[in-house]
Design an enzyme around this catalytic site. Structure first.
Site, PDB file in Angstrom:
ATOM      1  N   HIS A 154       0.875  -1.167   0.000  1.00 54.41           N
ATOM      2  CA  HIS A 154       0.000   0.000   0.000  1.00 54.41           C
ATOM      3  C   HIS A 154       0.920   1.226   0.000  1.00 54.41           C
ATOM      4  CE1 HIS A 154      -2.856   2.940   1.664  1.00 54.41           C
ATOM      5  NE2 HIS A 154      -3.828   2.104   1.332  1.00 54.41           N
ATOM      6  N   ASP A 214       2.936  -4.931   8.066  1.00 49.27           N
ATOM      7  CA  ASP A 214       1.715  -4.134   7.921  1.00 49.27           C
ATOM      8  C   ASP A 214       0.534  -5.105   7.936  1.00 49.27           C
ATOM      9  OD1 ASP A 214      -0.493  -2.752   7.069  1.00 49.27           O
ATOM     10  OD2 ASP A 214       0.339  -2.166   5.123  1.00 49.27           O
ATOM     11  N   GLN A 218      -4.809  -5.265   6.912  1.00 44.54           N
ATOM     12  CA  GLN A 218      -5.875  -6.078   6.313  1.00 44.54           C
ATOM     13  C   GLN A 218      -6.038  -7.431   7.006  1.00 44.54           C
ATOM     14  OE1 GLN A 218      -8.070  -5.172   4.215  1.00 44.54           O
ATOM     15  NE2 GLN A 218      -7.185  -3.262   3.467  1.00 44.54           N
ATOM     16  N   LYS A 241     -10.348  -0.929  10.371  1.00 42.71           N
ATOM     17  CA  LYS A 241     -10.438  -2.110   9.514  1.00 42.71           C
ATOM     18  C   LYS A 241     -10.753  -3.362  10.329  1.00 42.71           C
ATOM     19  CE  LYS A 241      -7.271  -0.347   5.975  1.00 42.71           C
ATOM     20  NZ  LYS A 241      -8.190   0.302   5.040  1.00 42.71           N
ATOM     21  N   CYS A 281      -4.683   2.622  -3.818  1.00 45.22           N
ATOM     22  CA  CYS A 281      -3.429   3.061  -3.196  1.00 45.22           C
ATOM     23  C   CYS A 281      -2.306   2.042  -3.395  1.00 45.22           C
ATOM     24  CB  CYS A 281      -3.609   3.357  -1.698  1.00 45.22           C
ATOM     25  SG  CYS A 281      -4.650   4.776  -1.419  1.00 45.22           S
TER      26      CYS A 281
END
Lengths: 140, 408
Positions: free
Chosen positions: B126, B203, B206, B229, B366
């Site tokens: 991202h 990261d 998600q 999220k 993104c």
């Protein structure tokens, strides 16, 4: 779905069969109109003779609305002077803010874009860029 | 109708009832990778804070402030337990994953970079896990190395692992791709990081609502995620960092709440995590995050993730039968499916789906380098959560041929 409101038949027609959709290597002026948010990118190829647009075409990639709006812009430029085109683009762009009628009623098919989240920019993209360019030229 | 897998025993409709925005609403919301809808429990927790114990934290000499501070610090422990961190000192509240990454970039990595060192990221990051590193590399003269992807949207492992060496200052890698749906084999990279004595940041934005994450088992150095999220509020996120690393790091921002003592000439700073939380924090957001974690604990992230994954598999099968171009066919897929309908612009498809009450994402999500890899300007993306049903996926599959007829 029976009434795809944003997609007037004329928009669909121009999307499928855009007016003068080709790269013109001999064009006197090349103008890029792009929207980094959605990736739409059109190039306008223009030539002037005796103070009026004698040749206009475009190429690139965009959604049905931005493509049709660009196609109908190119179609309307022929034999028009730059001040005349500027007047036309400014009236068209103002339509999205005011919702007013404009002289060229056919172009009002794009007014409905105001009702769709994020889609006004599609109808404005090439018109806005051309308007800015021509404005700069007339001020030079 | 092809023979499709069943959605198992998970009761999506019972789950959906917890979401005021969706309950009794025909909206087909398929943009959960952008943000999840919020359950009543989270909304109520935020509301309860403001209506019954709103006060600033860490400074009031009165009961109400104590109550707010307790709730705020208890939330830190809730996060700690959720990701199985060793200590709640390892949990820093930020504005979201983006800020968490920038904090590590500025406070840990920047001072360690020089000519000859390198940063390793992947082609599917991202922008939030690309640009901070790209800019740091430019400033410092360090090399930005990029793990390439293949046509399936999987990382090319051998090539990627070959990029990591003793001069790798940080590896910053996405757990689950927001545009391709790929679940990356992060373990392999963490293992490699340990061997090359590099630092690794994951990261997990998600991932958190779709599978359980144990930072000690993973042995990553940093892990970042955003509350919104995972059914929590927007504007709040977490940076997990190993305590010994956090203690080496200077503050990221300066101001109130993060100091020990201040004179006009100099200041000393508190220990982590407070050193990194300058100014009044997003107290309601943090309390909402804790509430979303209690919600996730009840429903189990693994179960929610497996339901989303099954929906994605159904979507893939239905989309293939329509003849779309799938963008990303990874070995391990999360509940995310990207595709293109013929050469119709994704925005046109999304507008027509919206007219049928179906909310999907269209664009580059993104992740412009991913779009560049596939030489496309963007995709349509369906991203699922456990409140989605198989019927909703079928509605999309029914709408697409109609859209093709109009715009094709």
């Amino acid at each position: 779905m029976e009434n795809p409101k944003l997609y007037h038949p004329l928009i669909l027609k121009h999307n499928k069969h855009p007016f003068h959709f080709f790269k013109d290597e001999h064009a006197q002026f090349v103008i890029q109109a792009s929207n980094p948010i959605c990736g739409d990118r059109f190039t306008l190829f223009l030539s002037l003779q005796d103070q009026v647009i004698s040749q206009a075409s475009f190429h690139g990639y965009g959604c049905a609305v931005s493509k049709a709006a660009t196609s109908m812009l190119v179609e309307r430029m022929y034999q028009k002077s730059i001040p005349k085109i500027l007047q036309m683009t400014q009236e068209y762009l103002k339509m999205f803010e005011s919702g007013n009628q404009i002289h060229d009623r056919e172009l009002e098919i794009f007014k409905v874009a105001r009702e769709f989240p994020g889609r006004t920019q599609c109808a404005r993209l090439s018109w806005q860029k051309l308007s800015e360019e021509f404005q700069a030229w007339t001020q030079d | 109708m092809p023979d499709l897998p069943l959605t198992g025993e998970f009761n999506a409709l019972a789950f959906r009832r917890h979401f005021p925005l969706l309950h009794g609403n025909d909206l087909i919301y398929l943009d959960s990778a952008a943000t999840k809808q919020k359950p009543a429990e989270v909304i109520e927790a935020v509301e309860k804070f403001y209506s019954t114990y709103n006060a600033n934290v860490h400074r009031g000499i009165y009961k109400l402030a104590d109550e707010a501070t307790d709730a705020y610090e208890n939330s830190r422990d809730t996060v700690r337990a959720f990701i199985n961190a060793r200590s709640s000192r390892e949990i820093i509240f930020t504005r979201g994953s983006t800020e968490s990454i920038n904090l590590v970039a500025q406070s840990y990595v920047a001072a360690r970079l020089q000519n000859g060192t390198n940063i390793v990221i992947s082609e599917m990051e991202h922008h939030s896990n690309l640009i901070p590193w790209q800019q740091l590399a430019k400033k410092s003269g360090a090399e930005l190395r990029v793990i390439p992807i293949n046509d399936n949207g999987d990382l090319i492992l051998e090539e990627g692992l070959g990029l990591i060496d003793k001069r790798t200052t940080i590896i910053a890698l996405v757990h689950t791709s927001n545009s391709l749906g790929t679940i990356n084999p992060i373990n392999v990279f963490i293992e490699k990081a340990r061997k090359s004595k590099s630092t690794i940041l994951i990261d997990a934005a998600q991932a958190m609502a779709h599978q359980s994450i144990d930072v000690q088992a993973l042995d990553c150095d940093f892990l970042v995620f955003s509350a919104h999220k995972m059914f929590g509020p927007t504007g709040v996120g977490v940076l997990y960092g190993k305590q010994e690393l956090l203690e080496e790091m200077p503050p990221y921002q300066y101001g109130g709440e993060m100091i020990e003592s201040v004179s006009l000439e100099s200041s000393t700073f508190r220990l982590p995590p407070h050193r990194f939380e300058a100014g009044t924090p997003n107290i309601a957001g943090v309390i909402g995050l804790a509430s979303s974690i209690h919600f996730l604990d009840t429903w189990k992230p693994d179960k929610l993730g497996s339901h989303s994954k099954i929906l994605a598999e159904i979507a893939v099968e239905l989309l293939q039968s329509i003849g779309v171009r799938l963008i990303g066919t990874p070995v391990r897929r999360a509940g995310i499916v990207s595709f293109l309908l013929d050469d119709i612009h994704p925005h046109d498809v999304a507008t027509l789906l919206d007219q049928e009450g179906i909310a999907v994402r269209a664009g580059h999500h993104c992740t412009e380098p991913v779009m560049r890899y596939y030489e496309i300007p963007g995709t349509l993306r369906l991203s699922f959560s456990a409140y989605n049903t198989r019927e909703e996926v079928e509605q999309v599959a029914k709408a697409l041929p109609r859209i093709r007829k109009i715009l094709g």
